[in-house]
Write an enzyme that holds these catalytic residues in place. Structure first.
Site, PDB file in Angstrom:
ATOM      1  N   SER A  91     -21.397 -39.451 -22.408  1.00  0.00           N
ATOM      2  CA  SER A  91     -21.826 -38.555 -21.158  1.00  0.00           C
ATOM      3  C   SER A  91     -21.938 -37.361 -21.578  1.00  0.00           C
ATOM      4  CB  SER A  91     -20.573 -38.876 -19.935  1.00  0.00           C
ATOM      5  OG  SER A  91     -21.053 -37.636 -18.963  1.00  0.00           O
ATOM      6  N   GLY A  92     -23.376 -36.617 -21.138  1.00  0.00           N
ATOM      7  CA  GLY A  92     -23.682 -35.411 -21.571  1.00  0.00           C
ATOM      8  C   GLY A  92     -22.543 -34.234 -20.931  1.00  0.00           C
ATOM      9  N   SER A  93     -22.448 -34.414 -19.618  1.00  0.00           N
ATOM     10  CA  SER A  93     -21.662 -33.286 -18.671  1.00  0.00           C
ATOM     11  C   SER A  93     -20.171 -33.441 -19.243  1.00  0.00           C
ATOM     12  CB  SER A  93     -21.879 -33.541 -17.322  1.00  0.00           C
ATOM     13  OG  SER A  93     -21.559 -34.735 -16.807  1.00  0.00           O
ATOM     14  N   GLY A 258     -26.779 -34.866 -18.741  1.00  0.00           N
ATOM     15  CA  GLY A 258     -27.150 -34.894 -19.801  1.00  0.00           C
ATOM     16  C   GLY A 258     -27.901 -36.236 -20.557  1.00  0.00           C
ATOM     17  N   THR A 259     -27.286 -37.430 -20.087  1.00  0.00           N
ATOM     18  CA  THR A 259     -27.699 -38.894 -20.436  1.00  0.00           C
ATOM     19  C   THR A 259     -28.977 -38.875 -19.525  1.00  0.00           C
ATOM     20  OG1 THR A 259     -26.257 -39.774 -19.135  1.00  0.00           O
ATOM     21  CG2 THR A 259     -25.808 -39.909 -21.284  1.00  0.00           C
TER      22      THR A 259
END
Length: 346
Positions: A91-93, A258-259
């Site tokens: 996960s980006g965040s 982010g993803t």
């Protein structure tokens, strides 16, 4: 003084999405990789995730990131992501929040200026680049997973909506990508509840229709996410677009994710609208922003993949300790209690 079970936490947010970082209180987990440790929690101790995301300790809109010792020799630390929908491998965040919390807590010593290090996620090693100034983390740039398009502009019939055109991307999880304007949305905050309800209908229809597998990872669960795409405005190498990401019934992320941003980059590349160095700035319903940058292209099994970085900023919200009473009547599952380390409270 009395002994109790407790967890030490740092609450953060990136783009509005709250990530609760667990920095202490958990015994070492079985498994010789962070992925194996995640699978142990998933199978044998899911009560920890439920404890931290549901009442009385948390809310489903949050995410949780459990810091664990790295198994890979190149990583400074490991982390396991827990969300209401389960255990995303990336996960980006969450990665932006985890990296920031590690620096601010001193678990990873902070250096002034640009600082690089690696973390071990369930998806593998992640490169981190932090920009630090006067003891503050100004931004975090993370290496995204190789992302690809599994389906392009196909249609599904959705009750109450008719035929909906969608694409499917993989960027750490499978994403349905839909054009917001085609569904009558302008991507304003006032539309949030209707966006969530609409996304839920589309995701349920796609789950009944498709069962996508990653060419290397195999089955990674049913389609969890949907990303609404707004109109694009291009200026030089940067494209700016409003966006909204659905992750769970009733839940639209506060950030663009982010993803989700990486999934958009994959679609742009598939449609021959992306070159190395091009950027996509996604803007959420709350006007928070992430910037994705195309860094290259690669093959992911039978698919042409896009390599990217995501840049964002996390804020610290609180440092706290959760006191866990094993007799708490609202605990959904007590399978995790043996993992908690006793501490002392007055």
């Amino acid at each position: 003084m009395s002994e109790h079970l407790g967890l030490t936490l740092i609450d953060t947010h990136a783009g509005g999405d709250v990530s609760r970082i667990v920095t202490g209180g958990i015994a070492p987990l079985p498994g010789n990789t962070v992925r194996a440790q995640m699978e142990y929690l998933q199978t044998h101790a899911d009560g920890l995730r439920q404890l931290l995301l549901f009442e009385p300790y948390g809310i489903p809109e949050m995410s949780v990131d459990l810091i664990v010792p790295a198994c890979h020799p190149e990583a400074a630390a490991g982390y396991i992501i827990m969300e209401v929908m389960g255990y995303p491998i990336y996960s980006g965040s969450n990665t932006i929040c985890t990296a920031t919390a590690l620096l601010k807590s001193g678990i990873v010593p902070m250096h002034e200026g640009e600082q690089t290090f690696k973390l071990e996620s369930p998806a593998g090693l992640v490169n981190i680049r932090a920009q630090n100034k006067n003891g503050q983390v100004e931004s975090i740039t993370i290496q995204g997973l190789p992302t690809y398009i599994a389906a392009h502009r196909q249609q599904v019939t959705v009750e109450g909506l008719g035929k909906v055109t969608y694409s499917i991307a993989y960027s750490g999880g499978f994403y349905a990508l839909v054009d917001a304007a085609e569904l009558g949305f302008e991507l304003t905050l006032e539309e949030e509840a209707l966006l969530a309800a609409t996304a839920h209908k589309i995701v349920e229809a796609l789950r009944a229709l498709r069962d996508d597998h990653h060419p290397d990872l195999g089955h990674v669960g049913p389609l969890p996410f949907l990303h609404f795409m707004g109109p694009e405005e291009k200026s030089g190498h940067r494209t700016v677009s409003r966006s909204a990401t659905y992750v769970h019934p009733g839940v639209i992320c506060r950030s663009t994710t982010g993803t989700g941003t990486a999934a958009r980059l994959a679609l742009m590349a598939y449609e021959n609208r992306l070159q190395v160095g091009d950027e996509l700035e996604t803007v959420s319903l709350r006007n928070t922003r992430f910037v994705g940058t195309c860094t290259g292209f690669s093959d992911t099994g039978t698919y042409a993949g896009v390599e990217s970085t995501i840049t964002g900023k996390a804020q610290l919200l609180a440092r706290s300790e959760i006191i866990v009473d094993p007799k708490e009547p609202l605990l959904k599952d007590r399978d995790f209690l043996s993992l908690l380390s006793p501490s002392v409270v007055g």
